[in-house]
Structures are given as structure tokens and as C-alpha cells.
Design a protein around this motif. Structure first.
Motif, mmCIF file in Angstrom:
data_model
loop_
_atom_site.group_PDB
_atom_site.id
_atom_site.type_symbol
_atom_site.label_atom_id
_atom_site.label_comp_id
_atom_site.label_asym_id
_atom_site.label_seq_id
_atom_site.Cartn_x
_atom_site.Cartn_y
_atom_site.Cartn_z
ATOM 1 N N ARG A 1 1.158 -1.058 0.158
ATOM 2 C CA ARG A 1 -0.360 0.083 -0.039
ATOM 3 C C ARG A 1 0.915 1.264 -0.281
ATOM 4 O O ARG A 1 1.588 1.419 0.764
ATOM 5 N N ALA A 2 0.129 2.358 -0.543
ATOM 6 C CA ALA A 2 1.424 3.413 -0.866
ATOM 7 C C ALA A 2 0.609 4.784 -0.680
ATOM 8 O O ALA A 2 -0.460 5.178 -1.300
ATOM 9 N N VAL A 3 1.205 5.941 -0.336
ATOM 10 C CA VAL A 3 0.265 6.913 -0.539
ATOM 11 C C VAL A 3 1.877 7.790 -1.093
ATOM 12 O O VAL A 3 2.754 8.152 -0.236
ATOM 13 N N ILE A 4 1.102 8.640 -1.773
ATOM 14 C CA ILE A 4 2.217 9.527 -2.302
ATOM 15 C C ILE A 4 1.725 10.624 -2.953
ATOM 16 O O ILE A 4 0.301 11.364 -3.534
ATOM 17 N N VAL A 5 2.615 11.850 -2.688
ATOM 18 C CA VAL A 5 2.018 13.192 -2.053
ATOM 19 C C VAL A 5 2.522 13.387 -3.429
ATOM 20 O O VAL A 5 4.293 14.031 -2.908
ATOM 21 N N GLY A 6 2.423 14.943 -3.883
ATOM 22 C CA GLY A 6 3.573 16.020 -4.768
ATOM 23 C C GLY A 6 2.483 16.623 -5.154
ATOM 24 O O GLY A 6 1.434 17.471 -5.523
ATOM 25 N N VAL A 7 3.437 18.212 -3.812
ATOM 26 C CA VAL A 7 2.265 19.381 -4.337
ATOM 27 C C VAL A 7 3.486 20.173 -4.962
ATOM 28 O O VAL A 7 4.912 20.186 -4.709
ATOM 29 N N GLU B 1 -2.730 18.477 -7.213
ATOM 30 C CA GLU B 1 -3.409 19.702 -7.688
ATOM 31 C C GLU B 1 -3.359 18.981 -9.225
ATOM 32 O O GLU B 1 -4.429 19.707 -9.772
ATOM 33 N N GLU B 2 -3.367 18.296 -9.905
ATOM 34 C CA GLU B 2 -3.374 17.559 -11.179
ATOM 35 C C GLU B 2 -5.103 16.797 -10.990
ATOM 36 O O GLU B 2 -5.586 16.456 -12.118
ATOM 37 N N GLU B 3 -5.214 15.930 -9.805
ATOM 38 C CA GLU B 3 -6.502 15.267 -9.766
ATOM 39 C C GLU B 3 -7.482 16.107 -9.782
ATOM 40 O O GLU B 3 -7.193 17.234 -9.133
ATOM 41 N N ALA B 4 -7.946 15.972 -10.782
ATOM 42 C CA ALA B 4 -10.148 15.802 -11.021
ATOM 43 C C ALA B 4 -10.788 15.582 -9.187
ATOM 44 O O ALA B 4 -11.622 17.473 -9.165
ATOM 45 N N ASP B 5 -10.532 14.903 -8.088
ATOM 46 C CA ASP B 5 -11.352 15.291 -7.215
ATOM 47 C C ASP B 5 -11.055 15.765 -6.331
ATOM 48 O O ASP B 5 -9.299 15.472 -6.233
#
Length: 389
Positions: A90-96, A135-139
């Protein structure tokens, strides 16, 4: 006061605004309905209420920042080495990228996409088990806000069991601030900046440790890859590996003078960070030959791609070598040309090959050369311990 209530579907803790009667989970998107407290003179038993009562919700502030004391590190794990990592991944990937602000970064979205690609192709992480926040996610629930990142971290460790392999990756801004609870050797807490940090505040290392480190049970392995400034001890782990240019190392004890336990409840945690606590990390096009990336994320993926990820020591040496190639020690942060530089043709190359050459100068600041760091919950032989995700 903000309250916590578990999602009715996936059990992720949700921050409930005062007076709210329902809330939507940003992880599974299910709605959780909240029934009002019964009137003062009502004698109806709680089991007859159609939905969870808000009176049973736990207050947020102290539970995140000052959680109950963890078990003693000397009696919480069964004897013998933990089982190998073979269970769910399982992974959480965050790009800001902080778009349209003075703090905008150009490589964080590439970092997030490259990390996801590597986890899927090299380490067989199912795409359905990778939670992306950019920030590119539509949701809106996938935007890298403070609330969404916090809930994603809870989701990452929720229900984990022996054999699970977890990954937390963050690419964005980091900072430090004064330590108010005397658990830092240098007197400063490290922080990560979500996209809404100007209004919602930062994510402090104390909170990160309490959320994804201390709950981990025996047999669970977590790797954090944090590409941000001032990130050396951003997970507040007990031990930091001090490595020199020759690859020689010593473990530095970072356990709080107060005796507070900052390790796990039996699991293993390894943290790769972009730089030391007093350094900054570069966002640069120099490594890829055109596209912007975080120097540390690129070096991490490149080391694995080129077969240097056999042990933690070999991985760290390869990462540092790549970054030293582009930093002229006598010119601080100024980037220099890399002779015979090549673009990866399998991982990073598939995502950013063909990017136009940069038309902007890299921001320069006089400081020490960026040095990636490794910290962990236990001391170990870095050249003897096999690396795996």
C-alpha cells in the motif's frame, strides 16, 4: 472544536466540522451520517440510535499531537526477526507544486508520477492500492490539502498486519519551526507544507510520527521517501545514519531527552530524506536532461534502476553520488553540467523523455551541499541489510 469520527465504510478517521450531520470520506468517498446527541432527558439506549452518536467522537488536537505513551520498546515485539515482506502493499504518494503562488515548484508532479510507476513496475504495488494526491487530480478529495494528506496517512496504516509493506512519498516544500514539547535535540520540529499551508497550517513531524510510525505492529515495514527541504528527521525516528563521502557511517541517537518513545509498536520504519535538517533540497532539470524533478527523488529511482538498491548502504551511496555530480561544493547550490549525462530509458525516461529544455534559471542559494539522509527505528548494518519495498 473539530472531532474525529471513523468512516462507516473504510474506518479512516475523519475530521468532523461542528454541527455537521454527514461527512464524505476522501479515501473511499463513502458518506458517514452523524446522528445528533439524544435530548438530555431521553432514556433511549445508545444501541437504538440509527447512526453513531457524535458524543462518542474523540477530540482531535491532543490525540494527533500528544498521543498516549507507546509501549516500552523493550517488551513490545516477539523474539526473532520479523517475517519477510510478502503481504499486501500500500502506498500514499503526495506531490505538491503550489501552483500559481510564489512558492511554486516545477518537479513535484513528475516526482509523484515516477514514484508510482516505479512502485508498480519494479515492486508490484497494485495500482488500486496507491493513493495519489496532487493538484492535477480532478477529485477534490485527492488534492494535497492538509486534511486530505492527514487522512491518507491514517488510511496507509489502517488495519495493517504482519507482512504488509507500506510506502509514504512526499515531494514538496519542507520547513522547520521551534520545538515546544522538548522532544528535539536541535530544538526545532520539522514540517511538511500541504498546498493550503497558508490557511490550514503545516504538518509537524510529531503528528507524522504519531500517525504512521508509532501505530505500526510487529511484522509491518514502512518506507518513507521525503523530498523536501529541512527533512532529515521529519519522521522523528530514534536513529539517524551519519554517512561521510567515503561511505563510512555511524548511527546518531535522536531519542528525545524526555524519554518519550518515538519508535513503533513492533514494526520497522526506514526514512530516506532529501537533505539534512539544516539544508534545502533542489528542484532541478539538470538530472533528467530537460524535465524538472526533485534531485533526491530522481537519485533514489536512478539508484534502483541501475541495480544499486541491493542494500540500504549501497542505495544511499548511489543517491549521494548522483547528487554530488551536479553540486559544485565551492559554489554552494549552483548546479553544474554533468558530463555524459543520460536519461533513464525505462522508468523516469518513459514519463519525462522529450521534455523541452528549461528556459528558466535554477534558483541559487549559498548553503551546504544537499546530502540525502537515512533514519530508522533501529540501528542496523546498512551494507548487510537487504533493501526491499
Amino acid at each position: 472544536m473539530l472531532l474525529l469520527v471513523d468512516c462507516s465504510s473504510c474506518r479512516t478517521p475523519l475530521q468532523l466540522p461542528a454541527g455537521a450531520t454527514r461527512i464524505r470520506c476522501s479515501v473511499c468517498r463513502a458518506f458517514t451520517l452523524i446522528a445528533p446527541d439524544p435530548p438530555p432527558h431521553s432514556h433511549a439506549p445508545a444501541s437504538h440510535l440509527p447512526f453513531p452518536s457524535s458524543s462518542s467522537v474523540i477530540p482531535t488536537p491532543t490525540s494527533f499531537i500528544n498521543p498516549p505513551s507507546a509501549p516500552s520498546p523493550f517488551n513490545h515485539a516477539p523474539p526473532g526477526p520479523p517475517p519477510p515482506v510478502h503481504g499486501p502493499k500500500r502506498a500514499v504518494i503526495v506531490g505538491v507544486s503550489y501552483k500559481n503562488t510564489k512558492a511554486e515548484l516545477k518537479g513535484c508532479i513528475n516526482d509523484a508520477q515516477c514514484m508510482k510507476f516505479m512502485l508498480m513496475k519494479r515492486f508490484q504495488f497494485p495500482e488500486s492500492c496507491i493513493l495519489m494526491l496532487t493538484e492535477e487530480e480532478a477529485d477534490p478529495s485527492r488534492l494535497p490539502t492538509k486534511n486530505n494528506i492527514t487522512m491518507a496517512m491514517h488510511w496507509l496504516v489502517q488495519g495493517c498486519k504482519p507482512g504488509d509493506s507500506l510506502v509514504f512519498h512526499f515531494s514538496g516544500h519542507g520547513n522547520n519551526q521551534e520545538d515546544y514539547n522538548s522532544d528535539e535535540i536541535d530544538g526545532f520540529d520539522e514540517t511538511l507544507l500541504p498546498m493550503d499551508y497558508a490557511t490550514s497550517g503545516v504538518i509537524v513531524d510529531d503528528e507524522i510520527n504519531a500517525t504512521i510510525v508509532r501505530p505500526l505492529p510487529y511484522g509491518v515495514k514502512l518506507h518513507a521517501i521525503v523530498d523536501a527541504c529541512h527533512s532529515g528527521t521529519v519522521l522523528d525516528l530514534p536513529y539517524l545514519c551519519r554517512m561521510d563521502r567515503l561511505g563510512q557511517y555511524d548511527w546518531e541517537d535522536h531519542r528525545p531527552p524526555s524519554g518519550m518513545w518515538k519508535g513503533t509498536s513492533g514494526g520497522e520504519v526506514f526514512s530516506f530524506t532529501g537533505c539534512d535538517d539544516d539544508q534545502t533540497s533542489a528542484d532541478t532539470p539538470q538530472l533528467s536532461g530537460g524535465a524538472w524533478t526533485g534531485a533526491m527523488t530522481y537519485a533514489f529511482i536512478q539508484a534502483i534502476e541501475r541495480g544499486h538498491g541491493t542494500t540500504y548502504g549501497s542505495l544511499m551511496n548511489a543517491m549521494r553520488s548522483t547528487i554530488h555530480e551536479i553540486f559544485d561544493k565551492n559554489k554552494g547550490r549552483e548546479l553544474v553540467e554533468v558530463e555524459d549525462g543520460d536519461l533513464l530509458t525505462t522508468l523516469l525516461g518513459l514519463l519525462i523523455l522529450g521534455a523541452a529544455p528549461p528556459d528558466e534559471e535554477v534558483n541559487q542559494a549559498s548553503q551546504k551541499t544537499q546530502e540525502p539522509q537515512l533514519s530508522a527505528t533501529e540501528e542496523f548494518a546498512v551494507y548487510g541489510k537487504a533493501f526491499s519495498l
